[in-house]
Design a protein around this motif. Structure first.
Motif, mmCIF file in Angstrom:
data_model
loop_
_atom_site.group_PDB
_atom_site.id
_atom_site.type_symbol
_atom_site.label_atom_id
_atom_site.label_comp_id
_atom_site.label_asym_id
_atom_site.label_seq_id
_atom_site.Cartn_x
_atom_site.Cartn_y
_atom_site.Cartn_z
ATOM 1 N N LEU A 18 -2.484 -7.570 20.958
ATOM 2 C CA LEU A 18 -2.666 -6.297 21.658
ATOM 3 C C LEU A 18 -3.986 -5.700 21.188
ATOM 4 O O LEU A 18 -4.107 -5.221 20.055
ATOM 5 C CB LEU A 18 -1.508 -5.345 21.352
ATOM 6 C CG LEU A 18 -1.503 -4.009 22.104
ATOM 7 C CD1 LEU A 18 -1.252 -4.221 23.593
ATOM 8 C CD2 LEU A 18 -0.454 -3.066 21.522
ATOM 9 N N ASP A 19 -4.996 -5.753 22.050
ATOM 10 C CA ASP A 19 -6.302 -5.205 21.685
ATOM 11 C C ASP A 19 -6.760 -4.236 22.761
ATOM 12 O O ASP A 19 -5.946 -3.745 23.541
ATOM 13 C CB ASP A 19 -7.327 -6.325 21.453
ATOM 14 C CG ASP A 19 -7.437 -7.270 22.644
ATOM 15 O OD1 ASP A 19 -6.852 -6.970 23.715
ATOM 16 O OD2 ASP A 19 -8.123 -8.308 22.527
ATOM 17 N N GLY A 20 -8.054 -3.939 22.817
ATOM 18 C CA GLY A 20 -8.546 -2.974 23.790
ATOM 19 C C GLY A 20 -8.030 -1.575 23.473
ATOM 20 O O GLY A 20 -7.603 -1.290 22.340
ATOM 21 N N PRO A 21 -8.051 -0.669 24.462
ATOM 22 C CA PRO A 21 -7.599 0.711 24.222
ATOM 23 C C PRO A 21 -6.169 0.807 23.695
ATOM 24 O O PRO A 21 -5.873 1.627 22.822
ATOM 25 C CB PRO A 21 -7.739 1.369 25.606
ATOM 26 C CG PRO A 21 -8.778 0.559 26.310
ATOM 27 C CD PRO A 21 -8.596 -0.840 25.830
ATOM 28 N N GLU A 22 -5.268 -0.051 24.235
ATOM 29 C CA GLU A 22 -3.877 -0.002 23.775
ATOM 30 C C GLU A 22 -3.769 -0.436 22.311
ATOM 31 O O GLU A 22 -3.062 0.165 21.504
ATOM 32 C CB GLU A 22 -2.998 -0.898 24.657
ATOM 33 C CG GLU A 22 -2.825 -0.393 26.079
ATOM 34 C CD GLU A 22 -1.958 0.841 26.161
ATOM 35 O OE1 GLU A 22 -0.730 0.732 26.054
ATOM 36 O OE2 GLU A 22 -2.527 1.947 26.333
ATOM 37 N N GLY A 23 -4.499 -1.514 21.967
ATOM 38 C CA GLY A 23 -4.465 -1.991 20.593
ATOM 39 C C GLY A 23 -5.064 -0.997 19.615
ATOM 40 O O GLY A 23 -4.527 -0.785 18.515
ATOM 41 N N ARG A 24 -6.177 -0.369 20.009
ATOM 42 C CA ARG A 24 -6.794 0.628 19.127
ATOM 43 C C ARG A 24 -5.867 1.817 18.899
ATOM 44 O O ARG A 24 -5.760 2.340 17.782
ATOM 45 C CB ARG A 24 -8.131 1.092 19.716
ATOM 46 C CG ARG A 24 -9.252 0.072 19.570
ATOM 47 C CD ARG A 24 -10.602 0.696 19.890
ATOM 48 N NE ARG A 24 -10.704 1.124 21.278
ATOM 49 C CZ ARG A 24 -11.076 0.324 22.281
ATOM 50 N NH1 ARG A 24 -11.387 -0.941 22.035
ATOM 51 N NH2 ARG A 24 -11.159 0.786 23.507
ATOM 52 N N HIS A 25 -5.210 2.251 19.969
ATOM 53 C CA HIS A 25 -4.282 3.380 19.819
ATOM 54 C C HIS A 25 -3.127 3.011 18.893
ATOM 55 O O HIS A 25 -2.728 3.792 18.018
ATOM 56 C CB HIS A 25 -3.751 3.807 21.187
ATOM 57 C CG HIS A 25 -2.853 5.001 21.137
ATOM 58 N ND1 HIS A 25 -3.319 6.279 20.950
ATOM 59 C CD2 HIS A 25 -1.502 5.103 21.216
ATOM 60 C CE1 HIS A 25 -2.305 7.124 20.927
ATOM 61 N NE2 HIS A 25 -1.188 6.435 21.087
ATOM 62 N N ALA A 26 -2.581 1.801 19.087
ATOM 63 C CA ALA A 26 -1.441 1.370 18.275
ATOM 64 C C ALA A 26 -1.824 1.224 16.808
ATOM 65 O O ALA A 26 -1.072 1.628 15.913
ATOM 66 C CB ALA A 26 -0.892 0.044 18.811
ATOM 67 N N ALA A 27 -3.027 0.659 16.544
ATOM 68 C CA ALA A 27 -3.421 0.370 15.171
ATOM 69 C C ALA A 27 -4.039 1.569 14.464
ATOM 70 O O ALA A 27 -3.727 1.836 13.296
ATOM 71 C CB ALA A 27 -4.401 -0.806 15.159
ATOM 72 N N ALA A 28 -4.916 2.302 15.182
ATOM 73 C CA ALA A 28 -5.668 3.373 14.526
ATOM 74 C C ALA A 28 -5.003 4.741 14.624
ATOM 75 O O ALA A 28 -5.101 5.543 13.693
ATOM 76 C CB ALA A 28 -7.077 3.445 15.118
#
Length: 243
Positions: A20-30
């Motif tokens: 899961l990367d891109g905007p969704e991944g950034r939101h989930a991780a950061a």
């Protein structure tokens, strides 16, 4: 507490391990700061939902193992709200709350008495805001199927949707028949028309009634156009057994 929901492509959800990367991944991780071992649900927004567990996380992405997959069937009956364009940011508010309760499609309608007008040069941006509101509210509500936010419909287009519906209801404060007395169909499509701040014109009412729309009253009080849709949809969702 139920796991958070993020969007991913259908092909990705068919794999045993998902990046899961891109905007969704950034939101989930950061932003959400999800870490290995935590549960996450991924959906393609079209009914496929994957139950996952985080196996690795960095600053901009998550790696997840898929534990199980579920296919949510299409809802029956389908609830479509034709929403006259409200003033200011109340359009996004209407989309957000209707998404949360379970509306399946929202159709922007520039009614004759709408104060707001989507000028051609701003149309795509305004429509994008509605779609973004539906996407974010759908994730917050843990929906496996996100609502469709359709292209803006002319009054003639709305009449066509009314004519093709299993049941079509037009909200009007002077109607004699209450919405609570309506017996909805078990399947097909229910179209609900919500007018603008200035009300639906007599010409629009006649056109919609001629196409098969039933003029109904929501209740004894007059609601804002941005809240009438979610209130009426809630009545219908309860009456159909979807709630």
């Amino acid at each position: 507490m139920s796991p958070p929901v993020f969007l991913a492509g259908t092909d990705a959800l068919r794999r045993d391990s998902v990046l899961l990367d891109g905007p969704e991944g950034r939101h989930a991780a950061a932003v959400r700061r999800l870490r290995p071992g935590e549960r996450v649900d991924l959906t393609d927004g079209e009914g496929l939902l994957a139950e996952c567990v985080v196996t690795a996380a960095d600053r901009a992405s998550l790696t997840l193992d898929v534990l199980a997959r579920h296919r949510q069937p299409p809802p029956a009956p389908r609830i479509v709200v034709v929403q006259a364009l409200p003033k200011g940011d109340r359009g996004e508010l209407a989309v957000e709350t209707m998404t949360e309760v379970g509306v399946d499609e929202i159709v922007p309608w520039p009614a004759a008495r709408c104060v707001t007008r989507w000028k051609p040069e701003r149309r795509e941006k305004a429509l994008g805001r509605w779609r973004a509101a539906a996407r974010e509210a759908g994730k917050q509500a843990r929906r496996g199927r996100l609502p469709v936010v359709a292209e803006p419909a002319s009054t003639g287009d709305v009449a066509g949707r009314i004519g093709a519906a299993s049941l079509a209801l037009v909200l009007h404060e002077e109607a004699a028949a209450p919405l609570s007395a309506v017996r909805p169909p078990a399947d097909g499509e229910i179209v609900l028309v919500v007018g603008p701040e200035g009300g639906i014109t007599e010409e629009e009412l006649e056109l919609f009634a001629g196409a098969g729309g039933r003029i109904t009253r929501l209740g004894p009080t007059v609601l804002r156009t941005s809240t009438a849709g979610v209130a009426a949809a809630s009545v219908l969702l309860a009456a159909t057994g979807r709630w």
